[in-house]
Each structure stands twice: as structure tokens, then as C-alpha cells.
Scaffold this motif. Structure first.
Motif, mmCIF file in Angstrom:
data_model
loop_
_atom_site.group_PDB
_atom_site.id
_atom_site.type_symbol
_atom_site.label_atom_id
_atom_site.label_comp_id
_atom_site.label_asym_id
_atom_site.label_seq_id
_atom_site.Cartn_x
_atom_site.Cartn_y
_atom_site.Cartn_z
ATOM 1 N N ARG A 128 0.850 -1.188 0.000
ATOM 2 C CA ARG A 128 0.000 0.000 0.000
ATOM 3 C C ARG A 128 0.887 1.240 0.000
ATOM 4 N NH1 ARG A 128 -2.567 3.772 3.131
ATOM 5 N NH2 ARG A 128 -4.812 4.077 2.840
ATOM 6 N N PRO A 129 0.425 2.328 -0.639
ATOM 7 C CA PRO A 129 1.223 3.561 -0.613
ATOM 8 C C PRO A 129 1.039 4.337 0.689
ATOM 9 C CG PRO A 129 -0.757 3.900 -1.918
ATOM 10 C CD PRO A 129 -0.753 2.453 -1.521
ATOM 11 N N TYR A 130 2.133 4.942 1.167
ATOM 12 C CA TYR A 130 2.096 5.777 2.364
ATOM 13 C C TYR A 130 2.957 7.011 2.140
ATOM 14 C CZ TYR A 130 0.118 1.837 4.928
ATOM 15 O OH TYR A 130 -0.694 0.821 5.346
ATOM 16 N N LEU A 155 13.645 6.426 7.215
ATOM 17 C CA LEU A 155 12.394 6.990 6.712
ATOM 18 C C LEU A 155 11.254 6.638 7.660
ATOM 19 C CD1 LEU A 155 12.725 6.037 2.939
ATOM 20 C CD2 LEU A 155 13.406 8.182 4.054
ATOM 21 N N GLU A 156 10.389 7.620 7.945
ATOM 22 C CA GLU A 156 9.277 7.414 8.871
ATOM 23 C C GLU A 156 7.950 7.295 8.124
ATOM 24 O OE1 GLU A 156 8.905 10.255 12.018
ATOM 25 O OE2 GLU A 156 11.031 10.171 12.525
ATOM 26 N N PHE A 157 7.067 6.454 8.660
ATOM 27 C CA PHE A 157 5.723 6.293 8.122
ATOM 28 C C PHE A 157 4.733 6.313 9.285
ATOM 29 C CE2 PHE A 157 8.666 4.453 5.155
ATOM 30 C CZ PHE A 157 8.199 4.858 3.919
ATOM 31 N N PHE A 158 3.764 7.210 9.199
ATOM 32 C CA PHE A 158 2.752 7.417 10.236
ATOM 33 C C PHE A 158 1.516 6.613 9.820
ATOM 34 C CE2 PHE A 158 -0.215 10.817 12.226
ATOM 35 C CZ PHE A 158 -0.291 10.097 13.407
ATOM 36 N N ILE A 159 1.160 5.596 10.610
ATOM 37 C CA ILE A 159 0.199 4.587 10.165
ATOM 38 C C ILE A 159 -0.870 4.350 11.227
ATOM 39 C CG2 ILE A 159 -0.048 2.176 9.397
ATOM 40 C CD1 ILE A 159 3.016 2.298 8.756
ATOM 41 N N ILE A 160 -2.093 4.124 10.779
ATOM 42 C CA ILE A 160 -3.156 3.685 11.675
ATOM 43 C C ILE A 160 -3.580 2.274 11.275
ATOM 44 C CG2 ILE A 160 -4.999 4.738 10.281
ATOM 45 C CD1 ILE A 160 -6.460 5.264 12.973
ATOM 46 N N ARG A 161 -3.681 1.412 12.263
ATOM 47 C CA ARG A 161 -4.088 0.031 12.001
ATOM 48 C C ARG A 161 -5.578 -0.022 11.670
ATOM 49 N NH1 ARG A 161 -3.765 -3.017 17.169
ATOM 50 N NH2 ARG A 161 -5.875 -2.203 17.415
ATOM 51 N N VAL A 162 -5.893 -0.674 10.571
ATOM 52 C CA VAL A 162 -7.278 -0.964 10.211
ATOM 53 C C VAL A 162 -7.469 -2.456 10.475
ATOM 54 C CG1 VAL A 162 -9.001 -0.964 8.379
ATOM 55 C CG2 VAL A 162 -7.268 0.858 8.468
ATOM 56 N N ASP A 163 -8.283 -2.786 11.441
ATOM 57 C CA ASP A 163 -8.331 -4.161 11.934
ATOM 58 C C ASP A 163 -8.687 -5.187 10.861
ATOM 59 O OD1 ASP A 163 -7.540 -3.459 14.475
ATOM 60 O OD2 ASP A 163 -9.575 -3.139 15.190
ATOM 61 N N ASP A 164 -9.520 -4.798 9.908
ATOM 62 C CA ASP A 164 -9.869 -5.732 8.836
ATOM 63 C C ASP A 164 -9.100 -5.431 7.545
ATOM 64 O OD1 ASP A 164 -11.105 -3.365 8.209
ATOM 65 O OD2 ASP A 164 -13.058 -4.233 7.743
ATOM 66 N N THR A 183 -2.236 -3.228 7.207
ATOM 67 C CA THR A 183 -1.881 -2.546 8.458
ATOM 68 C C THR A 183 -1.821 -3.458 9.681
ATOM 69 O OG1 THR A 183 -4.173 -1.799 8.774
ATOM 70 C CG2 THR A 183 -2.645 -0.289 7.651
ATOM 71 N N PRO A 184 -2.649 -4.509 9.799
ATOM 72 C CA PRO A 184 -2.460 -5.394 10.958
ATOM 73 C C PRO A 184 -1.083 -6.063 10.963
ATOM 74 C CG PRO A 184 -4.641 -5.713 10.024
ATOM 75 C CD PRO A 184 -3.871 -4.857 9.047
ATOM 76 N N HIS A 185 -0.534 -6.346 9.770
ATOM 77 C CA HIS A 185 0.797 -6.942 9.678
ATOM 78 C C HIS A 185 1.876 -5.906 10.007
ATOM 79 C CE1 HIS A 185 -0.906 -10.582 7.982
ATOM 80 N NE2 HIS A 185 -1.582 -9.844 7.122
ATOM 81 N N LEU A 186 1.681 -4.659 9.559
ATOM 82 C CA LEU A 186 2.645 -3.607 9.892
ATOM 83 C C LEU A 186 2.660 -3.347 11.391
ATOM 84 C CD1 LEU A 186 1.994 -1.028 7.004
ATOM 85 C CD2 LEU A 186 3.761 -2.793 7.129
ATOM 86 N N TRP A 187 1.494 -3.407 12.019
ATOM 87 C CA TRP A 187 1.383 -3.174 13.458
ATOM 88 C C TRP A 187 2.209 -4.177 14.253
ATOM 89 C CZ3 TRP A 187 0.178 -0.001 17.235
ATOM 90 C CH2 TRP A 187 -0.170 -0.497 18.495
ATOM 91 N N LYS A 188 2.321 -5.394 13.745
ATOM 92 C CA LYS A 188 3.038 -6.453 14.452
ATOM 93 C C LYS A 188 4.556 -6.352 14.305
ATOM 94 C CE LYS A 188 -0.762 -9.767 13.899
ATOM 95 N NZ LYS A 188 -1.169 -11.050 13.261
ATOM 96 N N LEU A 189 5.011 -5.529 13.362
ATOM 97 C CA LEU A 189 6.450 -5.443 13.116
ATOM 98 C C LEU A 189 7.173 -4.775 14.281
ATOM 99 C CD1 LEU A 189 6.511 -4.383 9.343
ATOM 100 C CD2 LEU A 189 6.909 -6.661 10.303
ATOM 101 N N GLU A 190 8.403 -5.216 14.505
ATOM 102 C CA GLU A 190 9.256 -4.656 15.538
ATOM 103 C C GLU A 190 10.642 -4.401 14.948
ATOM 104 O OE1 GLU A 190 8.318 -3.738 18.443
ATOM 105 O OE2 GLU A 190 6.309 -4.661 18.510
ATOM 106 N N PRO A 191 11.477 -3.586 15.616
ATOM 107 C CA PRO A 191 12.824 -3.330 15.103
ATOM 108 C C PRO A 191 13.567 -4.622 14.774
ATOM 109 C CG PRO A 191 12.357 -1.843 16.899
ATOM 110 C CD PRO A 191 11.193 -2.792 16.824
ATOM 111 N N GLY A 192 14.174 -4.632 13.591
ATOM 112 C CA GLY A 192 14.888 -5.811 13.114
ATOM 113 C C GLY A 192 14.094 -6.651 12.141
#
Length: 259
Positions: A63-65, A75-84, A88-97
Motif C-alpha cells: 500500500r502507498p504511504y 524513513l518514517e511512516f505514520f500509520i493507523i491500524r485498520v483491523d480488517d 496494516t495489521p501486519h505492519l502493526w506487528k512489526l518490531e525493530p529488526g
């Protein structure tokens, strides 16, 4: 399709549940202008090392951001999780590394280069539409071109506000040249306005809070976020004889539909 760069998450800042900023390695990304967007991508079911390009493309979710920082190694990306949502639910789960893919080349015309000169620059956003403005404010261009800059950020709840400390620091340094106004629609809080941005413009509250006029003669207005806000603002500004800016028909309004 975009040309992809295999990147990694460098940092994650959680503003509130489901609202976050990801910082990723941008060393493989080509130079871009603040306000442009890149695609982020993950493989929810993993990567099949033996898959051909067409199969990999079908497995990739992207998806584009808009980038919330200028071009650089991070580079920074400001994101809101959309539960369905698919991504974004996969991006929310990401952690450093963790691994993430990013397009190598940015796109988009929502930039200061495409915005006309004026005395005042209004940067108006709802939700994560604030992202491109953060990128712009971290460069020298807006400060060199505009006498006064006003950021307006509209959200539902106070917990949805982000980058407040950074914006406050800018206001403290750029005395008289910068104001930021935050507006809430579902609650009230000290230091914020209450109501939707278009209504605050019509009532005069927004310009009063910013101590700045928004007229055809003295302002350029950038709009980013909820399409309903964009449509209402364009209608309201039209009553002030302000029009969308185009290369062949100069105006005062530049907008980006954020979803």
C-alpha cells in the motif's frame, strides 16, 4: 509494479493503540521530495524462495504511504491500524529488526514545489494525513518561502494526536512564524478546539486560534486526509474565491486524498 528494496524496521513508536510510526532503513530508496509517497509491503504468508516474479507479486501485500520524514537513511511512516485491512495489521506487528519491503522510487505531486507562493501557508490534515507536513517542516524550504506557517490537525480523541512535542518545539523556536492548532471531534481537551475543521473555518474559530487569515490574497492551503474534509473545505474556500491550484490555472488549494 514498483521496484522493491528489501529493508528493515529500525524503530517503532506507538502513539496509542493502533496508531504508530515505523522508521525503516531507506538506504535503497531514490531521492524524493517531502510530500511524496512510497509503497510498503510484506509477505503475510512468508516468502517462497523458489517462486517466480509473478507468484511473488501475488503474495506481496502493499500500500502507498506518504513519508513522514525527508529523504534520508531512515524513513518514517505514520500509520493507523485498520483491523480488517490487508496490510496494516501486519505492519502493526512489526518490531525493530523485522523485514519489510519498500518501493525504491517515490511518486506523488503533493509537494511544496506544486504549491504556490503566498504570505501564509496552511497545512491542514485529519488523522495520519499529518505525515507529509512533518516531512516538509523538517526541511528549510517552507521557512524560506512563507512568512507564516499554520498546521491544523483534526482527530476524534486526544489520544489520536501525534507529533505534538515536535510541533510545540517548532512553535517555540519559530516565534511568530509558526502556529499549530489541534481539533477534536469526539471530546474536549485543554489547548484544543472542538469540532470538525470545516465548521471551525466557517465559524472563524480556526483563524482566530491561529492568529492568521485564510484568504485568496494572502494564503496557500494544503489539504490532506479524509475525503469528506477535503470536499467540505474546497467548497468553503470556494466561497472565498479560492480555487484548486493547477499549472495552467493557478489557484490557492493543493490537496491529497489520503484514502
Amino acid at each position: 509494479m514498483p521496484k522493491w528494496f528489501q529493508s528493515k524496521v529500525l524503530a517503532k513508536k506507538v502513539w496509542t493503540e493502533g496508531l504508530f510510526t515505523l522508521s525503516i532503513d531507506g538506504t535503497g530508496v531514490e531521492p524524493f521530495e517531502p510530500g511524496q509517497f512510497l509503497h510498503l509491503a510484506v509477505f503475510p504468508d512468508g516468502i517462497d524462495a523458489d517462486a517466480d516474479d509473478d507468484t511473488r507479486e501475488k503474495q506481496r501485500v502493499n500500500r502507498p504511504y506518504s513519508v513522514a520524514s525527508p529523504y534520508g537513511e531512515s524513513l518514517e511512516f505514520f500509520i493507523i491500524r485498520v483491523d480488517d485491512g490487508e496490510l496494516t495489521p501486519h505492519l502493526w506487528k512489526l518490531e525493530p529488526g523485522d523485514d519489510i519491503e519498500v518501493s525504491q522510487k517515490a511518486a506523488g505531486r503533493f509537494t511544496l514545489e506544486k504549491t504556490p507562493d503566498a504570505e501564509n501557508l496552511w497545512l491542514i490534515a485529519t488523522g495520519t494525513g499529518l505525515a507529509p507536513y512533518i516531512a516538509m517542516l523538517r526541511t528549510e524550504e517552507p521557512w524560506q518561502r512563507y512568512k507564516k506557517i499554520v498546521v491544523v490537525h483534526g482527530v476524534r480523541h486526544a489520544n489520536d494526536l501525534a507529533y505534538t512535542d515536535e510541533l510545540q518545539a517548532i512553535e517555540n523556536v519559530r516565534l511568530g512564524a509558526f502556529r499549530f492548532v489541534q481539533a477534536l471531534t469526539r471530546e474536549t481537551a485543554d489547548g484544543t478546539l472542538n469540532g470538525r475543521i470545516p465548521a471551525l473555518v466557517e465559524s472563524g474559530e480556526l483563524e482566530s486560534a491561529a492568529d492568521c487569515r485564510m484568504t485568496k490574497e494572502d494564503s496557500s492551503v494544503m489539504l490532506c486526509g479524509n475525503p469528506a474534509m477535503l470536499d467540505s473545505m474546497e467548497e468553503i474556500l470556494g466561497k472565498r474565491s479560492m480555487t484548486r491550484h493547477r499549472s495552467k490555472s493557478p489557484g490557492q488549494i493543493v490537496l491529497e486524498r489520503y484514502w
